[in-house]
Design a protein around this motif. Sequence first.
Motif, PDB file in Angstrom:
ATOM      1  N   LYS A  62      23.611   1.530 -56.138  1.00 19.54           N
ATOM      2  CA  LYS A  62      24.351   2.210 -54.150  1.00 19.54           C
ATOM      3  C   LYS A  62      24.438   0.847 -53.812  1.00 19.54           C
ATOM      4  O   LYS A  62      23.205  -0.027 -53.854  1.00 19.54           O
ATOM      5  CB  LYS A  62      23.269   3.415 -53.499  1.00 19.54           C
ATOM      6  N   GLU A  63      24.622   1.016 -52.761  1.00 24.60           N
ATOM      7  CA  GLU A  63      24.788  -0.595 -51.545  1.00 24.60           C
ATOM      8  C   GLU A  63      24.127   0.075 -51.245  1.00 24.60           C
ATOM      9  O   GLU A  63      23.546   1.057 -50.486  1.00 24.60           O
ATOM     10  CB  GLU A  63      26.572   0.061 -50.631  1.00 24.60           C
ATOM     11  N   ARG A  64      24.015  -1.599 -51.023  1.00 22.30           N
ATOM     12  CA  ARG A  64      22.535  -1.113 -49.400  1.00 22.30           C
ATOM     13  C   ARG A  64      22.418  -0.830 -47.882  1.00 22.30           C
ATOM     14  O   ARG A  64      23.490  -0.334 -47.721  1.00 22.30           O
ATOM     15  CB  ARG A  64      21.730  -3.027 -48.998  1.00 22.30           C
ATOM     16  N   ALA A  65      21.733  -0.149 -47.380  1.00 20.39           N
ATOM     17  CA  ALA A  65      21.934   0.616 -46.376  1.00 20.39           C
ATOM     18  C   ALA A  65      20.767   0.388 -45.504  1.00 20.39           C
ATOM     19  O   ALA A  65      19.544   0.104 -45.848  1.00 20.39           O
ATOM     20  CB  ALA A  65      21.579   2.387 -46.100  1.00 20.39           C
ATOM     21  N   PHE A  66      21.051   0.965 -44.529  1.00 23.22           N
ATOM     22  CA  PHE A  66      19.693   0.532 -43.310  1.00 23.22           C
ATOM     23  C   PHE A  66      18.996   2.232 -43.029  1.00 23.22           C
ATOM     24  O   PHE A  66      19.635   3.269 -43.458  1.00 23.22           O
ATOM     25  CB  PHE A  66      21.505   0.833 -41.616  1.00 23.22           C
ATOM     26  N   VAL A  67      17.753   1.432 -42.765  1.00 23.50           N
ATOM     27  CA  VAL A  67      16.967   2.508 -42.736  1.00 23.50           C
ATOM     28  C   VAL A  67      16.378   2.654 -41.152  1.00 23.50           C
ATOM     29  O   VAL A  67      15.916   4.249 -40.810  1.00 23.50           O
ATOM     30  CB  VAL A  67      15.795   2.247 -43.846  1.00 23.50           C
TER      31      VAL A  67
ATOM     32  N   ALA B  17      14.002   2.712 -53.952  1.00 29.35           N
ATOM     33  CA  ALA B  17      14.778   1.613 -53.955  1.00 29.35           C
ATOM     34  C   ALA B  17      14.125   0.803 -54.129  1.00 29.35           C
ATOM     35  O   ALA B  17      12.844   0.699 -53.621  1.00 29.35           O
ATOM     36  CB  ALA B  17      15.796   2.051 -52.239  1.00 29.35           C
ATOM     37  N   VAL B  18      14.753  -0.371 -53.500  1.00 28.33           N
ATOM     38  CA  VAL B  18      14.405  -1.645 -53.281  1.00 28.33           C
ATOM     39  C   VAL B  18      13.880  -1.364 -51.629  1.00 28.33           C
ATOM     40  O   VAL B  18      15.348  -1.728 -51.666  1.00 28.33           O
ATOM     41  CB  VAL B  18      14.930  -3.058 -54.193  1.00 28.33           C
ATOM     42  N   TYR B  19      13.221  -2.028 -50.969  1.00 30.85           N
ATOM     43  CA  TYR B  19      13.569  -1.798 -49.808  1.00 30.85           C
ATOM     44  C   TYR B  19      13.585  -3.903 -49.145  1.00 30.85           C
ATOM     45  O   TYR B  19      12.442  -4.607 -49.656  1.00 30.85           O
ATOM     46  CB  TYR B  19      12.207  -1.072 -49.068  1.00 30.85           C
TER      47      TYR B  19
ATOM     48  N   VAL C 183       9.971   0.103 -53.937  1.00 30.37           N
ATOM     49  CA  VAL C 183       9.361   1.954 -53.570  1.00 30.37           C
ATOM     50  C   VAL C 183       9.696   3.173 -54.440  1.00 30.37           C
ATOM     51  O   VAL C 183      10.649   3.028 -55.061  1.00 30.37           O
ATOM     52  CB  VAL C 183       9.334   1.819 -52.117  1.00 30.37           C
ATOM     53  N   THR C 184       8.572   3.560 -55.285  1.00 33.94           N
ATOM     54  CA  THR C 184       9.503   4.461 -56.767  1.00 33.94           C
ATOM     55  C   THR C 184       8.454   6.017 -56.041  1.00 33.94           C
ATOM     56  O   THR C 184       7.195   6.150 -55.945  1.00 33.94           O
ATOM     57  CB  THR C 184       8.717   4.212 -58.140  1.00 33.94           C
TER      58      THR C 184
ATOM     59  N   GLY D  50       4.896  -2.256 -51.682  1.00 29.23           N
ATOM     60  CA  GLY D  50       5.448  -1.540 -52.633  1.00 29.23           C
ATOM     61  C   GLY D  50       4.913  -0.898 -53.073  1.00 29.23           C
ATOM     62  O   GLY D  50       3.678  -1.196 -53.837  1.00 29.23           O
ATOM     63  N   GLY D  51       4.948   0.342 -54.047  1.00 32.35           N
ATOM     64  CA  GLY D  51       4.548   0.439 -55.082  1.00 32.35           C
ATOM     65  C   GLY D  51       4.812   2.522 -56.068  1.00 32.35           C
ATOM     66  O   GLY D  51       5.955   2.412 -55.050  1.00 32.35           O
TER      67      GLY D  51
END
Length: 124
Positions: free
Chosen positions: A43-48, A92-94, A120-121, A9-10
């Motif tokens: 937000k809620e955690r979401a599927f990617v 988001a946080v992945y 990840v930003t 991430g970054g």
Amino acid sequence: QVQLVESGGGLVQAGGSLRLSCAASGRTFSRYNMGWFRQAPGKERAFVAAISWGGGRTYYAEPVKGRFTISRDNAKNTVYLQMNSLKPEDTAVYYCAADQRLTVETGVAEYDYWGQGTQVTVSS
């Protein structure tokens, strides 16, 4: 049981790319379907994306189709998420997650093991 550690991430500008990695412990990694999820602030955690244990089947959430690619290397006990054409809304946080069900799942509740997440930003 499997332990998962994300990395990669970054901070990246809109339109840029990042590749996330998720390293798994244990000798049974190839028995797990793997998924990537993300959680934005408030937000809620979401599927990617998700990939079957052998890598032959992949699934993507609509917002990332055509931009993200999930893959895995069972010899290295690692699953990847290549993210291209990043947008600010991808911030988001992945998290990566592992699941031993026969079918590849897209729901948070279906995954048994989770990593700690990587931020990840995407700046505009």
